[in-house]
Design a protein around this motif. Structure first.
Motif, PDB file in Angstrom:
ATOM      1  N   PRO A 143      40.356 -30.313  26.966  1.00  0.00           N
ATOM      2  CA  PRO A 143      39.025 -30.838  26.649  1.00  0.00           C
ATOM      3  C   PRO A 143      38.398 -31.636  27.790  1.00  0.00           C
ATOM      4  CG  PRO A 143      40.532 -31.208  24.820  1.00  0.00           C
ATOM      5  CD  PRO A 143      41.364 -30.713  25.965  1.00  0.00           C
ATOM      6  N   LEU A 144      39.206 -32.334  28.570  1.00  0.00           N
ATOM      7  CA  LEU A 144      38.659 -33.091  29.696  1.00  0.00           C
ATOM      8  C   LEU A 144      38.017 -32.149  30.717  1.00  0.00           C
ATOM      9  CD1 LEU A 144      39.966 -36.196  31.479  1.00  0.00           C
ATOM     10  CD2 LEU A 144      39.552 -34.160  32.861  1.00  0.00           C
ATOM     11  N   ALA A 145      38.705 -31.069  31.038  1.00  0.00           N
ATOM     12  CA  ALA A 145      38.141 -30.107  31.983  1.00  0.00           C
ATOM     13  C   ALA A 145      36.898 -29.446  31.400  1.00  0.00           C
ATOM     14  CB  ALA A 145      39.189 -29.047  32.335  1.00  0.00           C
ATOM     15  N   GLY A 146      36.948 -29.113  30.118  1.00  0.00           N
ATOM     16  CA  GLY A 146      35.796 -28.489  29.490  1.00  0.00           C
ATOM     17  C   GLY A 146      34.582 -29.397  29.499  1.00  0.00           C
ATOM     18  N   ALA A 147      34.778 -30.676  29.162  1.00  0.00           N
ATOM     19  CA  ALA A 147      33.652 -31.609  29.131  1.00  0.00           C
ATOM     20  C   ALA A 147      33.080 -31.847  30.529  1.00  0.00           C
ATOM     21  CB  ALA A 147      34.100 -32.928  28.501  1.00  0.00           C
ATOM     22  N   ALA A 148      33.949 -32.016  31.513  1.00  0.00           N
ATOM     23  CA  ALA A 148      33.473 -32.260  32.879  1.00  0.00           C
ATOM     24  C   ALA A 148      32.726 -31.042  33.425  1.00  0.00           C
ATOM     25  CB  ALA A 148      34.648 -32.619  33.784  1.00  0.00           C
ATOM     26  N   ALA A 149      33.256 -29.853  33.186  1.00  0.00           N
ATOM     27  CA  ALA A 149      32.593 -28.643  33.665  1.00  0.00           C
ATOM     28  C   ALA A 149      31.239 -28.462  32.988  1.00  0.00           C
ATOM     29  CB  ALA A 149      33.482 -27.425  33.410  1.00  0.00           C
ATOM     30  N   ALA A 150      31.181 -28.752  31.686  1.00  0.00           N
ATOM     31  CA  ALA A 150      29.919 -28.614  30.957  1.00  0.00           C
ATOM     32  C   ALA A 150      28.860 -29.566  31.515  1.00  0.00           C
ATOM     33  CB  ALA A 150      30.151 -28.901  29.477  1.00  0.00           C
ATOM     34  N   LEU A 151      29.239 -30.812  31.759  1.00  0.00           N
ATOM     35  CA  LEU A 151      28.267 -31.783  32.279  1.00  0.00           C
ATOM     36  C   LEU A 151      27.846 -31.429  33.704  1.00  0.00           C
ATOM     37  CD1 LEU A 151      29.723 -35.106  30.830  1.00  0.00           C
ATOM     38  CD2 LEU A 151      27.769 -33.778  30.001  1.00  0.00           C
ATOM     39  N   ALA A 152      28.762 -30.869  34.476  1.00  0.00           N
ATOM     40  CA  ALA A 152      28.395 -30.412  35.823  1.00  0.00           C
ATOM     41  C   ALA A 152      27.394 -29.264  35.748  1.00  0.00           C
ATOM     42  CB  ALA A 152      29.639 -29.996  36.593  1.00  0.00           C
ATOM     43  N   ALA A 153      27.635 -28.316  34.843  1.00  0.00           N
ATOM     44  CA  ALA A 153      26.727 -27.170  34.695  1.00  0.00           C
ATOM     45  C   ALA A 153      25.355 -27.620  34.218  1.00  0.00           C
ATOM     46  CB  ALA A 153      27.328 -26.157  33.721  1.00  0.00           C
ATOM     47  N   PHE A 154      25.333 -28.480  33.201  1.00  0.00           N
ATOM     48  CA  PHE A 154      24.051 -28.956  32.655  1.00  0.00           C
ATOM     49  C   PHE A 154      23.306 -29.787  33.709  1.00  0.00           C
ATOM     50  CE2 PHE A 154      21.685 -31.785  29.530  1.00  0.00           C
ATOM     51  CZ  PHE A 154      20.814 -30.795  29.109  1.00  0.00           C
ATOM     52  N   GLY A 155      24.053 -30.642  34.412  1.00  0.00           N
ATOM     53  CA  GLY A 155      23.424 -31.447  35.460  1.00  0.00           C
ATOM     54  C   GLY A 155      22.910 -30.613  36.617  1.00  0.00           C
ATOM     55  N   ARG A 156      23.670 -29.587  36.991  1.00  0.00           N
ATOM     56  CA  ARG A 156      23.226 -28.702  38.080  1.00  0.00           C
ATOM     57  C   ARG A 156      21.952 -27.966  37.677  1.00  0.00           C
ATOM     58  NH1 ARG A 156      21.809 -28.162  42.775  1.00  0.00           N
ATOM     59  NH2 ARG A 156      22.030 -26.116  43.760  1.00  0.00           N
ATOM     60  N   ALA A 157      21.887 -27.529  36.420  1.00  0.00           N
ATOM     61  CA  ALA A 157      20.657 -26.890  35.938  1.00  0.00           C
ATOM     62  C   ALA A 157      19.498 -27.872  35.999  1.00  0.00           C
ATOM     63  CB  ALA A 157      20.862 -26.378  34.516  1.00  0.00           C
ATOM     64  N   GLY A 158      19.755 -29.132  35.656  1.00  0.00           N
ATOM     65  CA  GLY A 158      18.709 -30.150  35.731  1.00  0.00           C
ATOM     66  C   GLY A 158      18.217 -30.378  37.150  1.00  0.00           C
ATOM     67  N   GLU A 159      19.115 -30.375  38.093  1.00  0.00           N
ATOM     68  CA  GLU A 159      18.724 -30.544  39.504  1.00  0.00           C
ATOM     69  C   GLU A 159      17.807 -29.402  39.947  1.00  0.00           C
ATOM     70  OE1 GLU A 159      22.493 -30.555  41.411  1.00  0.00           O
ATOM     71  OE2 GLU A 159      23.017 -32.584  40.738  1.00  0.00           O
ATOM     72  N   LYS A 160      18.190 -28.178  39.588  1.00  0.00           N
ATOM     73  CA  LYS A 160      17.397 -27.026  40.005  1.00  0.00           C
ATOM     74  C   LYS A 160      16.054 -26.997  39.274  1.00  0.00           C
ATOM     75  CE  LYS A 160      19.668 -23.175  40.791  1.00  0.00           C
ATOM     76  NZ  LYS A 160      20.553 -22.000  40.617  1.00  0.00           N
ATOM     77  N   ALA A 161      16.042 -27.408  38.013  1.00  0.00           N
ATOM     78  CA  ALA A 161      14.799 -27.417  37.244  1.00  0.00           C
ATOM     79  C   ALA A 161      13.813 -28.446  37.793  1.00  0.00           C
ATOM     80  CB  ALA A 161      15.110 -27.715  35.777  1.00  0.00           C
ATOM     81  N   ALA A 162      14.319 -29.579  38.224  1.00  0.00           N
ATOM     82  CA  ALA A 162      13.441 -30.655  38.695  1.00  0.00           C
ATOM     83  C   ALA A 162      12.722 -30.283  39.983  1.00  0.00           C
ATOM     84  CB  ALA A 162      14.263 -31.928  38.902  1.00  0.00           C
ATOM     85  N   ALA A 163      13.290 -29.357  40.723  1.00  0.00           N
ATOM     86  CA  ALA A 163      12.716 -29.018  42.039  1.00  0.00           C
ATOM     87  C   ALA A 163      11.289 -28.493  41.921  1.00  0.00           C
ATOM     88  CB  ALA A 163      13.608 -27.985  42.727  1.00  0.00           C
ATOM     89  N   GLY A 164      10.965 -27.782  40.841  1.00  0.00           N
ATOM     90  CA  GLY A 164       9.623 -27.225  40.713  1.00  0.00           C
ATOM     91  C   GLY A 164       8.832 -27.789  39.555  1.00  0.00           C
ATOM     92  N   ALA A 165       9.348 -28.839  38.900  1.00  0.00           N
ATOM     93  CA  ALA A 165       8.685 -29.354  37.701  1.00  0.00           C
ATOM     94  C   ALA A 165       7.480 -30.225  38.055  1.00  0.00           C
ATOM     95  CB  ALA A 165       9.681 -30.147  36.867  1.00  0.00           C
ATOM     96  N   ARG A 166       6.427 -30.138  37.237  1.00  0.00           N
ATOM     97  CA  ARG A 166       5.247 -30.979  37.420  1.00  0.00           C
ATOM     98  C   ARG A 166       5.275 -32.179  36.474  1.00  0.00           C
ATOM     99  NH1 ARG A 166       1.324 -28.545  35.430  1.00  0.00           N
ATOM    100  NH2 ARG A 166       2.343 -26.683  34.625  1.00  0.00           N
ATOM    101  N   GLY A 167       6.151 -32.192  35.533  1.00  0.00           N
ATOM    102  CA  GLY A 167       6.280 -33.273  34.562  1.00  0.00           C
ATOM    103  C   GLY A 167       7.350 -32.909  33.561  1.00  0.00           C
TER     104      GLY A 167
END
Length: 266
Positions: free
Chosen positions: A213-237
């Motif tokens: 579960p520790l690996a699963g939770a860390a990987a999930a947060l990394a994936a979600f956070g990475r998606a957030g980083e990429k999404a923010a690059a072109g977001a207007r709000g």
């Protein structure tokens, strides 16, 4: 834990498409369903006590979220959680607003007492309250911690017997001994309602296929956070960010995650 583990777990989610059973809140339920699909899993939102124990039998993970809590929902969560334990289905608990009211705090403590929770995913204030180390919560928002985040998360993990995933600018994932810091994410994720709930859904998707579960939770947060980083690059709000967040997680590849996951074992 290294980036390859994150990439492998994302591949497994996409290949196995586990069913993630949610008993969750009415504010973000649609976003949680869709982010689960974008992660590669399949959601079902079945909160009624008449079917929650039966539905969990088909699930790879159970996500409990107390965001719009009522006493009947607590009973349904307990029934589904105990059945999940019998079947070996991992349970993720999001203690939304624990510490804000007695109902919320007492409900979380009762679930933790009666159900074996695999991952307790909360913000700093919620985890601080549950650790008994001075967390502050206003409504469903964290108002911070009195102490060190890593030590607080470790104390909570030890006292509850779960993996704790404490989200924030840096996420802290720990089983009380091992600690992984996840540094992915973007400040825009705090400008949008429901990102914490969505993070729990992604955690549920990953722990459904992870042996640890520790690996699963860390990987999930990394994936979600990475998606957030990429999404923010072109977001207007916030709202254009919201749309991009779903698209970026949907399009995230194991190779993207292997390259972009920012993890540190401490």
């Amino acid at each position: 834990m290294d980036r390859k583990i994150c990439a492998d777990l994302l591949s497994q989610v996409r290949e196995r498409r586990p069913l993630v059973h949610h008993i969750t809140n009415t504010v973000t339920i649609n976003d949680c369903a869709n982010i689960t699909i974008c992660a590669g899993a399949a959601p079902v939102m079945a909160g009624a006590i008449e079917e929650s124990g039966e539905m969990v039998a088909a699930a790879g993970a159970l996500v409990l979220n107390i965001g719009t809590l009522n006493p009947a929902q607590v009973e349904s969560m307990l029934l589904a959680g105990k059945r999940a334990n019998e079947l070996g289905v991992p349970v993720v608990l999001d203690p939304v607003g624990a510490g804000a009211t007695r109902l919320r705090t007492d409900a979380v403590l009762r679930i933790l007492k009666e159900v074996k929770v695999a991952v307790l995913k909360g913000n700093a204030g919620e985890i601080g309250v549950l650790a008994g180390m001075g967390g502050k919560v206003r409504g469903v928002d964290s108002c911070g911690l009195a102490g060190d985040p890593v030590e607080t998360a470790k104390a909570c993990a030890r006292s509850t017997g779960t993996v704790v995933a404490m989200t924030g600018e840096t996420d802290v994932v720990t089983d009380g001994d091992r600690v992984v810091l996840v540094r992915n994410g973007n400040a825009m994720m705090d400008r949008l309602s429901g990102t914490g709930c969505m993070a729990s859904s992604v955690v549920g998707s990953f722990v459904a296929v992870a042996d640890d579960p520790l690996a699963g939770a860390a990987a999930a947060l990394a994936a979600f956070g990475r998606a957030g980083e990429k999404a923010a690059a072109g977001a207007r709000g916030p709202y254009s960010f919201r749309t991009a967040l779903f698209d970026e997680l949907y399009g995230l590849t194991p190779g993207d995650l292997a390259e972009g996951a920012r993890l540190e074992a401490v």
